[in-house]
Design a protein around this motif. Structure first.
Motif, mmCIF file in Angstrom:
data_model
loop_
_atom_site.group_PDB
_atom_site.id
_atom_site.type_symbol
_atom_site.label_atom_id
_atom_site.label_comp_id
_atom_site.label_asym_id
_atom_site.label_seq_id
_atom_site.Cartn_x
_atom_site.Cartn_y
_atom_site.Cartn_z
ATOM 1 N N ILE A 142 96.607 41.439 14.174
ATOM 2 C CA ILE A 142 96.789 42.065 12.833
ATOM 3 C C ILE A 142 97.036 41.028 11.678
ATOM 4 O O ILE A 142 97.993 41.059 11.255
ATOM 5 C CB ILE A 142 97.607 43.173 13.066
ATOM 6 C CG1 ILE A 142 97.421 44.515 13.814
ATOM 7 C CG2 ILE A 142 97.569 43.980 11.241
ATOM 8 C CD1 ILE A 142 98.612 45.601 13.723
ATOM 9 N N ASN A 143 95.552 41.425 10.896
ATOM 10 C CA ASN A 143 96.107 40.323 9.427
ATOM 11 C C ASN A 143 96.834 41.131 7.978
ATOM 12 O O ASN A 143 96.557 42.357 8.079
ATOM 13 C CB ASN A 143 95.075 40.351 8.954
ATOM 14 C CG ASN A 143 94.873 39.672 7.955
ATOM 15 O OD1 ASN A 143 95.749 39.203 7.338
ATOM 16 N ND2 ASN A 143 93.377 38.598 7.307
ATOM 17 N N VAL A 185 98.545 40.559 6.163
ATOM 18 C CA VAL A 185 99.049 40.820 4.077
ATOM 19 C C VAL A 185 96.909 41.850 4.012
ATOM 20 O O VAL A 185 97.268 42.401 3.203
ATOM 21 C CB VAL A 185 98.084 39.495 4.454
ATOM 22 C CG1 VAL A 185 98.358 39.066 2.196
ATOM 23 C CG2 VAL A 185 99.204 38.962 4.524
ATOM 24 N N THR A 186 96.545 41.383 4.709
ATOM 25 C CA THR A 186 95.102 42.583 4.416
ATOM 26 C C THR A 186 95.026 44.021 4.614
ATOM 27 O O THR A 186 94.082 44.762 3.515
ATOM 28 C CB THR A 186 93.712 41.804 4.674
ATOM 29 O OG1 THR A 186 94.573 41.758 6.146
ATOM 30 C CG2 THR A 186 92.647 40.763 4.484
#
Lengths: 331, 352, 426
Positions: free
Chosen positions: C237-238, C240-241
């Motif tokens: 999972i990114n 920050v985005t």
């Protein structure tokens, strides 16, 4: 030879303050092999593991994964913020200049707005790191190691030594989170509940159940992760890591705290992952029976340095290894 | 340079001891020259502003220490700390009003021994009281949540901040409450030729420096200070080594609160008023100071406090007082973009 | 998925099954539920205790105003409740929505754009500022967001106040045009019913969209981040985005609320967007139950009504005690002055004793209570025990070292689950 290696680490070093946790380790993982990393407590195994997974930046050295340089020491990273602010600052200066030159107010406001948009675009680029942004970094000579999620996207899956499941999510949801980066529906699809989104979710659920089944958690998919017995939690973590379809699976002490029967089953599972899914596996283990039983190759670390490497038999007979393990019951 | 979170940071080993004082002095001189020649401000005003900045900065530094120590040790932004400072200012105000009322002294006290005695007494009353208030807040509101998800203590801290602020509002009303300015600002001035600077600014600065050196010595040299540092490094390991966690954390809050109390006394002397929403604004600026200097780092908090003081006075000097808050926020934003670990902090290796 | 555990309970079509149906057909159930709510609220002011306080029009007016807070709370809930981020400057985004509408449709700017367009634009502007603030901050540790948003919420009103050539400073921009919508026609000052209908409509749409998001891949990612950010990142999972998305969605919702509020009050001024608003909305989210969309909506509605109507009534009521011996003290209390004190106390008490909120979602309750069951000492002991059993090895009792929580099955009862792997998959 190098082409057949999935992962190639060169002289990886990590210092924490004055402590050298990992010191100049060279390390390769050939495709479709099971490689083990062993060593006494505090030998730097988990640190090395975390460097590969993109959690720590190495102090020196580099790692190539599937032929691409993914991890190395950051280079000129201090320049990156200037990249974010630069275009907007230039545009703001232009706007200010226009204001001084008595340009119409709407034009000045429009220019200011463009500056704002530029800033937002650059900041979003820094967050999402799309291709154009990465190219820009390369052109500016900036190198930043891949983040953990980039490594997963590139094909690396991992488990944790102290199980880190999402405890209040069901087993099925845990696996679905693991599949996150392979699912493509964005927020727009989700909000509108588009057919694409629904089809993808349905497919993902089927796949997640398959994975749960594979690791032996067939009827447990609706159970909250924290309510699963210990051995099942370990297996669920493996299933979650498999969700991202990894090429390389990093298992950090997968049999820690398991009884002999559970350990046997975990070994069988690891073997099966290689033969059936064609995975390459890197293992950290304490249990010598496990290590000697399934590894193709074993690397021994002590005090952050590599002291031996070879087939299980070679390592077992290596005097330095015996010395490092002296007194440890498993040796 | 004792950093509470990073006692053996490589950066501090590389720099010699005189580095920071010399650079700071250089900075002050540069600031003066900037005002004087770039902005064309008269000699007297420029010096006066430097003195102002030193005393304002001293107050922010004292408050920032409380933020930075608490953050260093339990990783909590103690939003209530600014309001604790405000309570300190009120306690000092109340004490001075009582003393003046009962002794028949009138506000500017020109008898130096009496003045010093009175200020000393105000500090002696305010500092322990506010320290204990801070300990109480920790004991009843933060300690039960020590193992809770991180959001819980943060929300609690905001709640406590609002409670303190509104209690003050209910008791003292929403206007300015005037605090007796016992230090003669008008008459006691250091004159250099035609220019005069109030001694008060120098006194405030000196007092703050003394307190900070005391704190530094305490944290760096004593057994309890060592316990604090080790707890900041690794709480579990410190506990295993026999450090009494509860006691150490309470001590941190005590020290932070006491410094905020001192800042409250100083505030009353300098500005002559206290109001219930004082803590909110001052707290925001003090926290910005702590982040600017490198959160968790004691020297950094002091440095950050002075920098913010100078920035704010700079805005005032240019006649833009109403933008000072904005300027401070921009400083915070720039720090977080360009150097999130702060000036003296170590860049954190872990990316998450 | 949430319903998967339900099947075990029993055959009878009971509460769980009912809930299951609601979960499965969420959109329909929200539509039905909100229509019912709107219908009931319309008739509520005719019923005695309510009809005594105020006229029907006044009630509808305060319902519509409370709706603004419901919308704000729903948006903040995405940030605080779903993604687990603390946003203390939420009112700033509310302000951007309101000022955007004021520029788009008021004599001050000379523009008169249609309401629906401005609703959209206001949300976009708020979202842009959300991205601008969130993108640099969210890549840092979570706490920095709290202080950045606090500062941002503080300076946005100051900027609107200080740039008085463009915003008329303290006086604010007045005479803002009221909406003119296709079916409802032009709104007048007394058309409280129209505002009420529009509000119910906006809230319904928002709730449907937010529920869908919560049940999607993105909602799962939020939950994962809230539970264990590092593990979430290590699972692709990114973070920050994903957090930024939550932050931007929260800002967008606040933008909607701002446009609506400006069109209803017909004036915007900096003092409508002070920290007190952010704090009130946070209190609503916490009291309603973080992460529970319906709970937050109800909590916000009730608190907003208490604030706007009940406290004023209470003040008027106690002021009649003046002169009566003991009760005279009460008559001098201004309850409105105490409301923030009460919110502060409520927040603290909720965090200490009932972190899941007054109307908790099943899931969030378990999560926030986890600290009690999973304290690190017990965990450490369990790990030690595990290590001990490892060295002794040799066929002792099969131990379950990290069985946490009272709900876990007792050790040894997992005989049937530990069957050999993959007997029928090949």
């Amino acid at each position: 030879m190098t082409d057949a290696n999935l992962l190639d680490a060169r002289r990886v070093t990590k210092r924490f303050g004055g402590l050298v946790a990992v010191n100049g380790i060279d390390f390769t993982i050939p495709e479709r092999s099971i490689v083990s990393l062993i060593g006494p407590n505090g030998a730097g195994k988990t640190t090395f593991f975390n460097i590969i997974a993109g959690i720590y930046d190495p102090t020196a050295g580099a790692i190539r994964f599937r032929g691409r340089q993914m991890i190395a020491r950051t280079h000129r990273a201090f320049l990156e913020p200037f990249l974010w602010v630069g275009p907007a600052a230039v545009m703001a200066l232009v706007a200010a200049g226009a204001g001084l030159a008595r340009a119409p107010v709407t034009a000045v406001v429009a220019l200011g707005f463009v500056a704002l948009l530029l800033l937002i675009v650059m900041l979003l680029g820094a967050v999402a790191r799309p291709l154009w942004y990465r190219r820009l970094l390369v052109r500016a000579g900036i190198f930043r190691s891949s983040r953990p999620n980039d490594m997963v996207e590139a094909g690396l899956g991992r488990t944790f030594q102290n199980i880190r499941l999402f405890h209040n999510m069901t087993a099925l949801e845990n696996v679905l989170v693991g599949m996150h980066c392979r699912l493509k529906a964005n927020w727009w699809d989700a909000m509108l509940s588009t057919p694409k989104d629904r089809a993808e979710e349905a497919r993902a659920e089927i796949r997640a159940r398959e994975l749960l089944h594979l690791v032996g958690l067939r009827d447990r998919d609706g159970e909250l992760a924290k309510n699963l017995p210990y051995g099942d939690q370990r297996r669920l973590e493996v299933a979650r890591a498999l969700g991202s379809d990894p090429a390389l699976l990093l298992l950090d002490e997968p049999t820690a705290g398991m009884n002999p029967r559970e350990t046997q089953e975990m070994m069988a599972l690891i073997n099966k992952l290689r033969t059936e899914l064609g995975l390459t596996i890197l293992l950290i283990e304490h249990d010598m029976k496990v290590v000697m039983g399934i590894s193709d190759r074993v690397t021994v670390l002590d005090h952050g340095e590599k002291i031996a490497e070879g087939t299980p038999d070679e390592v077992r007979r290596n005097p330095r290894v015996v010395e490092a393990y002296l007194g440890a019951p498993a040796a | 340079m004792t950093a509470i979170a990073t006692p053996a940071s490589p950066a501090s080993r590389r720099r010699p001891a005189w580095f920071l004082p010399v650079v700071s002095l250089g900075g002050v001189a540069a600031y003066y020259l900037l005002l004087r020649f770039v902005f064309g401000i008269g000699e007297g005003t420029a010096l006066q502003q430097v003195a102002n900045a030193l005393s304002t900065g001293a107050i922010y530094a004292l408050v920032a220490l409380g933020y930075t120590m608490v953050y260093g040790i339990i990783e909590l932004i103690n939003f209530a700390h600014g309001d604790v400072f405000m309570v300190g200012a009120f306690v000092s105000l109340f004490f001075l009003v009582q003393v003046l009322g009962n002794t028949g002294l009138t506000a500017p006290i020109t008898n130096l021994p009496v003045l010093l005695l009175l200020i000393g007494a105000a500090l002696l009353v305010t500092m322990p009281l506010i320290g204990l208030l801070n300990v109480g807040i920790e004991r009843f509101f933060y300690r039960p949540l020590r193992n809770a998800p991180r959001l819980a203590p943060l929300i609690t801290a905001i709640g406590v901040s609002f409670i303190l602020q509104n209690i003050a509002l209910v008791i003292a009303g929403s206007g300015d409450e005037s605090s007796p300015q016992i230090f003669p600002i008008r008459d006691w001035r250091l004159s250099i030729g035609e220019i005069t600077i109030p001694y008060l600014s120098l006194f405030v600065f000196a007092l703050a420096m003394v307190l900070m050196v005391l704190l530094q010595t305490f944290v760096g040299r004593t057994r309890l200070g060592r316990a604090m540092r080790s707890t900041a490094q690794d709480r579990e390991a410190a506990a295993l080594m026999g450090v009494d966690l509860n006691q150490t954390i309470a001590l941190t809050f005590l020290l932070g609160g006491a410094l905020a109390g001192a800042a409250g006394v100083v505030w009353g002397l300098t500005y002559g008023y206290v109001r219930s929403d004082l803590g909110f604004n001052a707290g925001l600026k003090a926290f910005t100071s702590a982040v600017l200097g490198g959160i968790g780092n004691i020297t950094g908090a002091v440095l950050g406090g002075f920098i913010i003081g100078f920035v704010e006075v700079f805005a005032t000097t240019l006649g833009q007082t109403r933008w000072s808050q904005f300027v401070v926020f921009v400083v915070l934003a720039l720090v977080l973009v360009f150097r999130p670990a702060g000036i003296l902090g170590q860049q954190v290796g872990e990316r998450a | 998925m949430t319903a998967a555990a339900v099947g075990r309970r029993g055959r009878r079509f009971g509460r769980d099954e009912f809930r299951d149906v609601l979960v499965r057909h969420r959109t329909v159930s929200i539509l039905v539920g909100m229509s019912l709510v709107g219908f009931l609220l319309y008739f509520l002011p005719y019923v005695p205790p309510f009809s005594l306080f105020n006229f029907h029009q006044a009630w509808l007016n305060s319902f519509a105003s409370a709706g603004v807070f419901v919308l704000l709370a729903l948006g903040l809930n995405v940030v605080v409740g779903l993604a687990g981020l603390l946003d203390l400057g939420y009112a700033a985004f509310f302000a951007f929505g309101a000022y955007t509408y004021a520029y788009g449709a008021s004599p001050f700017s000379g523009n008169h754009a249609p309401f629906l367009l401005m609703l959209f634009l206001g949300a976009v502007v708020a979202a842009l500022f959300g991205l601008l603030l969130g993108a640099p901050t969210l890549r840092l540790r979570g706490d920095y967001l709290a202080i950045m948003t606090l500062g941002f919420g503080e300076i946005v009103p100051i900027v609107f106040l200080n740039t008085d050539e463009y915003t008329r400073g303290t006086n604010g921009i007045g005479g803002i045009y009221r909406p003119d919508l296709p079916i409802l026609g032009p709104f007048g000052a007394l058309d409280n019913f129209k505002y009420f209908v529009v509000m119910v409509f906006i809230i319904t749409i928002t709730m449907i969209l937010l529920y869908r998001l919560q049940d999607s891949r993105i909602g799962r990612a939020w939950m994962a981040i809230r539970e264990d950010e590092l593990a979430a990142a290590a699972n692709g999972i990114n973070t920050v985005t994903t957090k930024l998305l939550a932050f931007a969605i929260g800002a967008t919702t606040a933008g909607f609320a701002g446009v609506f509020n400006a069109s209803k009050l017909t004036i915007v001024s900096p003092d409508q967007f002070l920290f007190a608003v952010s704090f009130t909305v946070l209190a609503m989210v916490v009291l309603g139950g973080m992460g529970n969309i319906w709970g937050v909506a109800v909590g916000a509605f009730v608190i907003a009504l208490i604030q706007s109507t009940f406290l004023t009534q209470l003040n008027q009521f106690v002021s009649t005690f003046r002169g009566i011996p003991v009760l005279d003290i009460l008559s001098r209390v201004n309850f409105i002055q105490y409301q923030f004190l009460l919110y502060g106390i409520a927040l603290v008490l909720m965090m200490l004793f009932r972190p899941e909120g007054l109307f908790p979602s099943q899931r969030r309750r378990m999560e926030l209570r986890v600290a009690e069951e999973l304290d690190p000492e017990a965990e450490a002991k369990a790990l030690e025990a595990a290590a001990a059993s490892e060295t002794v090895a040799g066929g002792g009792e099969p131990t379950d070292p990290v069985v946490v929580g009272a709900m876990g099955p007792p050790p040894g009862s997992d005989e049937d689950t530990a069957r050999p792997y993959g007997d029928d998959r090949s």
